[in-house]
Motif scaffolding. Sequence first.
Motif, PDB file in Angstrom:
ATOM      1  N   GLY A  20       0.801  -1.217   0.000  1.00 57.94           N
ATOM      2  CA  GLY A  20       0.000   0.000   0.000  1.00 57.94           C
ATOM      3  C   GLY A  20       0.831   1.261   0.000  1.00 57.94           C
ATOM      4  O   GLY A  20       0.300   2.369  -0.114  1.00 57.94           O
ATOM      5  N   TRP A  21       2.156   1.115   0.093  1.00 53.77           N
ATOM      6  CA  TRP A  21       3.026   2.292   0.209  1.00 53.77           C
ATOM      7  C   TRP A  21       3.163   3.055  -1.104  1.00 53.77           C
ATOM      8  O   TRP A  21       3.666   4.180  -1.101  1.00 53.77           O
ATOM      9  CB  TRP A  21       4.417   1.891   0.716  1.00 53.77           C
ATOM     10  CG  TRP A  21       4.351   1.369   2.107  1.00 53.77           C
ATOM     11  CD1 TRP A  21       4.560   0.095   2.513  1.00 53.77           C
ATOM     12  CD2 TRP A  21       4.009   2.118   3.271  1.00 53.77           C
ATOM     13  NE1 TRP A  21       4.379  -0.009   3.857  1.00 53.77           N
ATOM     14  CE2 TRP A  21       4.035   1.231   4.351  1.00 53.77           C
ATOM     15  CE3 TRP A  21       3.677   3.443   3.512  1.00 53.77           C
ATOM     16  CZ2 TRP A  21       3.756   1.621   5.648  1.00 53.77           C
ATOM     17  CZ3 TRP A  21       3.395   3.819   4.807  1.00 53.77           C
ATOM     18  CH2 TRP A  21       3.433   2.924   5.858  1.00 53.77           C
ATOM     19  N   LEU A  22       2.742   2.485  -2.199  1.00 57.81           N
ATOM     20  CA  LEU A  22       2.827   3.187  -3.489  1.00 57.81           C
ATOM     21  C   LEU A  22       1.508   3.858  -3.840  1.00 57.81           C
ATOM     22  O   LEU A  22       1.151   3.992  -5.012  1.00 57.81           O
ATOM     23  CB  LEU A  22       3.271   2.218  -4.587  1.00 57.81           C
ATOM     24  CG  LEU A  22       4.709   1.713  -4.433  1.00 57.81           C
ATOM     25  CD1 LEU A  22       5.034   0.715  -5.519  1.00 57.81           C
ATOM     26  CD2 LEU A  22       5.690   2.860  -4.460  1.00 57.81           C
ATOM     27  N   LEU A  23       0.792   4.300  -2.828  1.00 56.44           N
ATOM     28  CA  LEU A  23      -0.443   5.044  -3.020  1.00 56.44           C
ATOM     29  C   LEU A  23      -0.241   6.305  -3.875  1.00 56.44           C
ATOM     30  O   LEU A  23      -1.078   6.596  -4.741  1.00 56.44           O
ATOM     31  CB  LEU A  23      -1.044   5.428  -1.661  1.00 56.44           C
ATOM     32  CG  LEU A  23      -2.285   6.323  -1.689  1.00 56.44           C
ATOM     33  CD1 LEU A  23      -3.475   5.520  -2.174  1.00 56.44           C
ATOM     34  CD2 LEU A  23      -2.546   6.908  -0.317  1.00 56.44           C
ATOM     35  N   VAL A  77      -5.801   3.005  -6.045  1.00 56.17           N
ATOM     36  CA  VAL A  77      -5.875   3.824  -4.829  1.00 56.17           C
ATOM     37  C   VAL A  77      -6.703   3.085  -3.774  1.00 56.17           C
ATOM     38  O   VAL A  77      -6.328   3.054  -2.581  1.00 56.17           O
ATOM     39  CB  VAL A  77      -6.462   5.224  -5.145  1.00 56.17           C
ATOM     40  CG1 VAL A  77      -6.815   5.967  -3.870  1.00 56.17           C
ATOM     41  CG2 VAL A  77      -5.477   6.023  -5.957  1.00 56.17           C
ATOM     42  N   ALA A  78      -7.802   2.479  -4.186  1.00 51.83           N
ATOM     43  CA  ALA A  78      -8.637   1.740  -3.229  1.00 51.83           C
ATOM     44  C   ALA A  78      -7.875   0.555  -2.627  1.00 51.83           C
ATOM     45  O   ALA A  78      -7.923   0.316  -1.401  1.00 51.83           O
ATOM     46  CB  ALA A  78      -9.913   1.256  -3.928  1.00 51.83           C
ATOM     47  N   PHE A  79      -7.139  -0.201  -3.461  1.00 51.19           N
ATOM     48  CA  PHE A  79      -6.340  -1.313  -2.947  1.00 51.19           C
ATOM     49  C   PHE A  79      -5.248  -0.815  -2.005  1.00 51.19           C
ATOM     50  O   PHE A  79      -4.998  -1.412  -0.957  1.00 51.19           O
ATOM     51  CB  PHE A  79      -5.707  -2.112  -4.092  1.00 51.19           C
ATOM     52  CG  PHE A  79      -6.597  -3.160  -4.684  1.00 51.19           C
ATOM     53  CD1 PHE A  79      -7.422  -3.933  -3.882  1.00 51.19           C
ATOM     54  CD2 PHE A  79      -6.600  -3.396  -6.042  1.00 51.19           C
ATOM     55  CE1 PHE A  79      -8.241  -4.904  -4.417  1.00 51.19           C
ATOM     56  CE2 PHE A  79      -7.415  -4.362  -6.588  1.00 51.19           C
ATOM     57  CZ  PHE A  79      -8.240  -5.123  -5.772  1.00 51.19           C
ATOM     58  N   TRP A 136      -4.728  -1.776   1.896  1.00 52.64           N
ATOM     59  CA  TRP A 136      -3.497  -2.310   2.466  1.00 52.64           C
ATOM     60  C   TRP A 136      -3.033  -1.465   3.647  1.00 52.64           C
ATOM     61  O   TRP A 136      -2.613  -2.015   4.686  1.00 52.64           O
ATOM     62  CB  TRP A 136      -2.388  -2.351   1.420  1.00 52.64           C
ATOM     63  CG  TRP A 136      -2.308  -3.621   0.638  1.00 52.64           C
ATOM     64  CD1 TRP A 136      -2.646  -3.795  -0.657  1.00 52.64           C
ATOM     65  CD2 TRP A 136      -1.860  -4.885   1.100  1.00 52.64           C
ATOM     66  NE1 TRP A 136      -2.438  -5.081  -1.043  1.00 52.64           N
ATOM     67  CE2 TRP A 136      -1.942  -5.791   0.031  1.00 52.64           C
ATOM     68  CE3 TRP A 136      -1.381  -5.369   2.327  1.00 52.64           C
ATOM     69  CZ2 TRP A 136      -1.584  -7.126   0.133  1.00 52.64           C
ATOM     70  CZ3 TRP A 136      -1.012  -6.708   2.423  1.00 52.64           C
ATOM     71  CH2 TRP A 136      -1.125  -7.566   1.331  1.00 52.64           C
ATOM     72  N   LEU A 137      -3.103  -0.150   3.498  1.00 53.34           N
ATOM     73  CA  LEU A 137      -2.634   0.725   4.579  1.00 53.34           C
ATOM     74  C   LEU A 137      -3.533   0.622   5.805  1.00 53.34           C
ATOM     75  O   LEU A 137      -3.038   0.588   6.943  1.00 53.34           O
ATOM     76  CB  LEU A 137      -2.536   2.171   4.083  1.00 53.34           C
ATOM     77  CG  LEU A 137      -1.431   2.448   3.066  1.00 53.34           C
ATOM     78  CD1 LEU A 137      -1.512   3.879   2.577  1.00 53.34           C
ATOM     79  CD2 LEU A 137      -0.065   2.161   3.659  1.00 53.34           C
ATOM     80  N   VAL A 138      -4.827   0.554   5.615  1.00 53.64           N
ATOM     81  CA  VAL A 138      -5.747   0.406   6.756  1.00 53.64           C
ATOM     82  C   VAL A 138      -5.497  -0.930   7.461  1.00 53.64           C
ATOM     83  O   VAL A 138      -5.415  -1.006   8.700  1.00 53.64           O
ATOM     84  CB  VAL A 138      -7.214   0.531   6.285  1.00 53.64           C
ATOM     85  CG1 VAL A 138      -8.186   0.077   7.371  1.00 53.64           C
ATOM     86  CG2 VAL A 138      -7.499   1.951   5.868  1.00 53.64           C
ATOM     87  N   TRP A 139      -5.355  -1.993   6.689  1.00 54.44           N
ATOM     88  CA  TRP A 139      -5.083  -3.301   7.290  1.00 54.44           C
ATOM     89  C   TRP A 139      -3.740  -3.307   8.018  1.00 54.44           C
ATOM     90  O   TRP A 139      -3.617  -3.832   9.130  1.00 54.44           O
ATOM     91  CB  TRP A 139      -5.110  -4.385   6.208  1.00 54.44           C
ATOM     92  CG  TRP A 139      -4.796  -5.739   6.758  1.00 54.44           C
ATOM     93  CD1 TRP A 139      -5.648  -6.587   7.388  1.00 54.44           C
ATOM     94  CD2 TRP A 139      -3.525  -6.391   6.725  1.00 54.44           C
ATOM     95  NE1 TRP A 139      -4.998  -7.732   7.772  1.00 54.44           N
ATOM     96  CE2 TRP A 139      -3.693  -7.639   7.378  1.00 54.44           C
ATOM     97  CE3 TRP A 139      -2.271  -6.052   6.218  1.00 54.44           C
ATOM     98  CZ2 TRP A 139      -2.632  -8.539   7.522  1.00 54.44           C
ATOM     99  CZ3 TRP A 139      -1.231  -6.956   6.366  1.00 54.44           C
ATOM    100  CH2 TRP A 139      -1.423  -8.189   7.016  1.00 54.44           C
ATOM    101  N   GLY A 140      -2.723  -2.712   7.399  1.00 55.87           N
ATOM    102  CA  GLY A 140      -1.395  -2.696   8.016  1.00 55.87           C
ATOM    103  C   GLY A 140      -1.374  -1.902   9.309  1.00 55.87           C
ATOM    104  O   GLY A 140      -0.772  -2.321  10.305  1.00 55.87           O
ATOM    105  N   GLN A 165      -2.987  -3.740  12.133  1.00 56.97           N
ATOM    106  CA  GLN A 165      -2.164  -4.813  12.684  1.00 56.97           C
ATOM    107  C   GLN A 165      -1.132  -4.261  13.660  1.00 56.97           C
ATOM    108  O   GLN A 165      -0.730  -4.943  14.599  1.00 56.97           O
ATOM    109  CB  GLN A 165      -1.468  -5.580  11.573  1.00 56.97           C
ATOM    110  CG  GLN A 165      -2.381  -6.346  10.659  1.00 56.97           C
ATOM    111  CD  GLN A 165      -3.158  -7.418  11.403  1.00 56.97           C
ATOM    112  OE1 GLN A 165      -2.581  -8.176  12.195  1.00 56.97           O
ATOM    113  NE2 GLN A 165      -4.441  -7.483  11.175  1.00 56.97           N
ATOM    114  N   LEU A 166      -0.711  -2.993  13.478  1.00 56.11           N
ATOM    115  CA  LEU A 166       0.261  -2.390  14.388  1.00 56.11           C
ATOM    116  C   LEU A 166      -0.378  -2.068  15.740  1.00 56.11           C
ATOM    117  O   LEU A 166       0.282  -2.101  16.773  1.00 56.11           O
ATOM    118  CB  LEU A 166       0.827  -1.100  13.776  1.00 56.11           C
ATOM    119  CG  LEU A 166       1.767  -1.271  12.588  1.00 56.11           C
ATOM    120  CD1 LEU A 166       2.182   0.095  12.055  1.00 56.11           C
ATOM    121  CD2 LEU A 166       3.001  -2.056  12.990  1.00 56.11           C
ATOM    122  N   ALA A 167      -1.640  -1.761  15.791  1.00 62.41           N
ATOM    123  CA  ALA A 167      -2.309  -1.343  17.019  1.00 62.41           C
ATOM    124  C   ALA A 167      -2.703  -2.523  17.886  1.00 62.41           C
ATOM    125  O   ALA A 167      -3.158  -2.331  19.014  1.00 62.41           O
ATOM    126  CB  ALA A 167      -3.537  -0.511  16.678  1.00 62.41           C
TER     127      ALA A 167
END
Length: 152
Positions: free
Chosen positions: A97-100, A135-137, A141-145, A148-150
């Motif tokens: 997701g880092w290549l948003l 962008v949606a994918f 990915w960023l929301v899921w990632g 997982q950190l929290a």
Amino acid sequence: MTDTPPPTRRARKEEAGPAVDLPPVPPLPAGVRAAGSEIVAPEVDDDNRLPTAQLEMAAFGDHLIPYAPPVPPKPPSVAPWALGVAVIALAAALFTGWLLPVGVIGSTLAIVSLRRAHDSRRVAVWALALALLSVAFSVGWLVWGFSQLAVG
């Protein structure tokens, strides 16, 4: 070597002899213009003027074809670039997701391409759809990632 200078106009006029009497010229009709009537003859006999100076009169008149400038070339199309960036962004969004920002750049290029009259509308619409999907994918990915950190 001594060269004699060429004779001036005044000297040539004097050598020519007496003027020849010609019959009078009938006047032109009211709607007709004489050729060269817009050019005014110089008042003073100029010895420095070249004898070909009156040829500029031939550049004006009704006998010329009007100038039509060449058609400017079309600017390069943005649509293929937008589609290429959107495909790369979608391929990257499937894995991370880092290549948003790549998806945002693809969608921006697609919108610019849609606003241009000469670009392919079909390619620009595909580019916009794929860029928004990437962008949606990426956001997914960023929301899921981050979720997982929290957890810890």
